[in-house]
Design a protein around this motif. Structure first.
Motif, short mmCIF file in Angstrom:
data_model
loop_
_atom_site.label_atom_id
_atom_site.label_comp_id
_atom_site.label_asym_id
_atom_site.label_seq_id
_atom_site.Cartn_x
_atom_site.Cartn_y
_atom_site.Cartn_z
N GLN A 203 4.99 26.43 49.71
CA GLN A 203 2.79 25.79 49.56
C GLN A 203 2.28 26.00 50.74
O GLN A 203 2.53 25.23 52.02
N VAL A 204 1.26 26.77 50.75
CA VAL A 204 0.50 26.81 52.46
C VAL A 204 -0.79 26.88 51.46
O VAL A 204 -1.40 26.84 50.49
N ASP A 205 -1.46 25.82 52.59
CA ASP A 205 -2.72 24.91 52.40
C ASP A 205 -3.89 25.39 53.74
O ASP A 205 -3.23 24.57 54.35
N LEU A 206 -5.21 25.47 53.08
CA LEU A 206 -6.53 25.62 54.34
C LEU A 206 -7.38 24.92 53.82
O LEU A 206 -7.36 25.61 53.19
N SER A 207 -8.07 24.34 54.71
CA SER A 207 -8.89 23.38 54.19
C SER A 207 -9.63 23.41 55.02
O SER A 207 -9.49 23.24 56.63
N TYR A 208 -11.07 23.29 55.35
CA TYR A 208 -12.14 23.72 56.43
C TYR A 208 -13.41 22.79 55.80
O TYR A 208 -14.18 23.64 54.25
N ALA A 209 -14.22 22.36 56.61
CA ALA A 209 -15.61 21.80 56.70
C ALA A 209 -17.10 22.77 57.45
O ALA A 209 -16.88 23.11 57.97
N ILE A 210 -17.45 23.30 56.11
CA ILE A 210 -17.95 24.61 56.25
C ILE A 210 -19.34 24.10 57.32
O ILE A 210 -19.59 24.84 57.83
N LEU A 211 -19.56 23.30 55.95
CA LEU A 211 -21.16 22.52 56.99
C LEU A 211 -21.14 20.91 56.25
O LEU A 211 -20.36 20.17 55.69
N GLU A 212 -21.77 19.87 56.85
CA GLU A 212 -21.81 18.39 56.52
C GLU A 212 -21.59 18.37 54.82
O GLU A 212 -22.95 18.69 54.16
N ARG A 213 -20.60 18.32 54.12
CA ARG A 213 -20.91 17.81 53.67
C ARG A 213 -19.67 18.59 52.47
O ARG A 213 -20.25 18.63 51.07
N LEU A 214 -20.14 19.74 52.82
CA LEU A 214 -19.73 21.02 52.36
C LEU A 214 -17.85 21.52 52.42
O LEU A 214 -18.09 22.13 53.70
N ASP A 215 -17.29 21.64 51.64
CA ASP A 215 -15.80 21.50 52.04
C ASP A 215 -15.41 22.46 51.25
O ASP A 215 -14.98 22.77 50.37
N PHE A 216 -14.42 23.34 52.26
CA PHE A 216 -13.54 24.86 51.09
C PHE A 216 -11.55 24.60 51.47
O PHE A 216 -11.24 23.87 53.03
N ARG A 217 -10.79 24.34 50.88
CA ARG A 217 -10.27 24.41 50.25
C ARG A 217 -9.40 25.23 49.67
O ARG A 217 -9.82 25.43 48.03
N THR A 218 -8.02 25.70 50.14
CA THR A 218 -7.62 27.23 49.45
C THR A 218 -6.10 27.09 49.36
O THR A 218 -5.79 26.29 50.52
N THR A 219 -4.92 27.34 48.63
CA THR A 219 -4.06 26.61 48.52
C THR A 219 -2.49 27.80 47.73
O THR A 219 -3.34 28.80 46.53
N TYR A 220 -1.95 28.58 48.50
CA TYR A 220 -0.82 29.27 47.95
C TYR A 220 0.12 29.12 47.89
O TYR A 220 1.02 28.21 48.70
N LYS A 221 0.84 28.81 46.48
CA LYS A 221 1.92 28.51 46.57
C LYS A 221 3.29 29.53 45.30
O LYS A 221 2.48 30.23 44.93
N TYR A 222 4.59 30.33 46.31
CA TYR A 222 5.12 30.39 45.94
C TYR A 222 6.73 30.25 45.54
O TYR A 222 6.81 29.25 46.33
N TYR A 223 7.22 30.30 44.05
CA TYR A 223 7.94 29.44 43.35
C TYR A 223 8.56 29.83 42.47
O TYR A 223 8.39 30.91 41.70
N ASP A 224 9.39 29.65 43.37
CA ASP A 224 11.15 31.14 42.56
C ASP A 224 12.31 29.95 42.11
O ASP A 224 13.09 28.71 42.75
N VAL A 225 12.40 30.00 40.90
CA VAL A 225 13.34 29.29 40.29
C VAL A 225 14.45 29.94 39.65
O VAL A 225 13.84 30.64 38.96
N GLN A 226 16.18 30.29 39.77
CA GLN A 226 16.55 31.19 39.19
C GLN A 226 17.73 30.26 38.81
O GLN A 226 18.06 29.07 38.82
N THR A 227 18.14 30.03 37.16
CA THR A 227 18.99 29.53 35.86
C THR A 227 19.90 30.45 35.65
O THR A 227 19.91 31.45 35.14
N ASP A 228 21.14 29.19 35.85
CA ASP A 228 22.23 30.27 35.67
C ASP A 228 22.53 30.17 33.86
O ASP A 228 23.09 29.36 32.82
N TYR A 229 21.91 30.95 32.98
CA TYR A 229 22.75 31.30 31.50
C TYR A 229 23.87 31.66 31.07
O TYR A 229 24.27 32.10 31.88
N ALA A 230 23.79 31.34 29.50
CA ALA A 230 25.11 32.11 29.76
C ALA A 230 25.51 33.70 29.89
O ALA A 230 26.27 34.06 29.66
N ILE A 231 24.41 33.94 30.07
CA ILE A 231 24.14 35.79 30.14
C ILE A 231 23.83 36.10 31.09
O ILE A 231 23.74 37.31 31.47
#
Length: 257
Positions: A203-231
């Motif tokens: 996960q990568v997060d970036l936050s920035y105070a653009i102006l006084e009382r105005l905030d921007f936040r963005t997040t990217y998340k990579y999620y890799d889940v591998q499971t051993d099923y019967a097949i």
């Protein structure tokens, strides 16, 4: 048909103190847990009683400057799962101004309550199948997993406005897992799988105070889940691999008379 009821009783005794001075602290204690599960699935009684007694010791150190850590271990004796040890560790280090580096690892063991955790299966017409592995609950062995993680945060200034960038990576390795297999259109299968799942999260997060009382936040998340099923090994169903989030917020002025 599914009907379930649970009763839980928990008691604990804790003691904490310092070692030498307030930079070194410890907490120790014992606890007792008693659970009663009344479960009826398609007229089959899966009711059981679980109780566990355990003790733990946790040490915390903080040099009051740029480093702190917490390390602990607990030992539990469970009437169905036996006696087991679960360690955990967490450290935080500030290498330079406005920065923080964290690392952690730990082990977990639990009994899966398969019907309560997967109630959506009762909205289908599929048959329910449990592969008896000789385990103490539903014929299944308990789940065991190791967790590891590192994260880094850096604060900085852009055009005289505060900003923060953080990156987190966590990994979970199951030594044993109860797999919920939906691959057969006619039935839902529950069974144990050794080294069943590896879950990697970045996960990568970036936050920035653009102006006084105005905030921007963005997040990217990579999620890799591998499971051993019967097949074979497959990506876990209904788990998005890429996620993105953005938020813009504004705080209004509050006036007091």
């Amino acid at each position: 048909m599914f009907a379930a009821d649970k009763f839980t009783l928990v008691s604990s005794l804790l003691f904490n103190s310092i070692i030498g001075d307030t930079r070194s602290k410890f907490t120790t204690g014992i606890n007792f847990t008693y659970d009663t599960y009344d479960e009826f699935v398609n007229s089959i009684n899966f009711s059981r009683n679980e109780n566990s007694f355990g003790g733990f010791f946790e040490y915390a150190y903080d040099n009051l400057d740029n480093f702190s850590l917490t390390a602990g271990v607990r030992i539990d004796t469970h009437n169905l799962l036996g006696t087991f040890v679960t360690p955990r560790f967490h450290a935080r280090y500030t290498p330079w101004n406005k920065a923080a580096l964290r690392a952690s690892f730990g082990r977990g063991k639990r009994s899966a309550t398969i019907f309560t955790e997967n109630q959506s299966l009762f909205a289908t017409s599929r048959a329910i199948s449990i592969t008896d592995n000789g385990g103490p609950i539903y014929g299944l062995d308990p789940e065991i997993a190791w967790n590891y993680g590192v994260s880094f945060l850096q604060g900085f200034t852009v055009f005289d406005r505060k900003a923060e960038l953080s990156m987190d990576f966590y990994r979970t390795d199951f030594q044993n897992q109860v797999v919920v297999d939906w691959e057969d259109p006619n039935q839902i299968r529950f069974y144990n799988a050794q080294n069943a799942t590896t879950a990697n999260s970045l996960q990568v997060d970036l936050s920035y105070a653009i102006l006084e009382r105005l905030d921007f936040r963005t997040t990217y998340k990579y999620y890799d889940v591998q499971t051993d099923y019967a097949i074979g090994r497959l990506a876990k169903a209904l788990t998005p691999e890429h996620r993105f989030f953005a938020n813009l917020s504004y705080q209004t002025l509050l006036y007091k008379e």
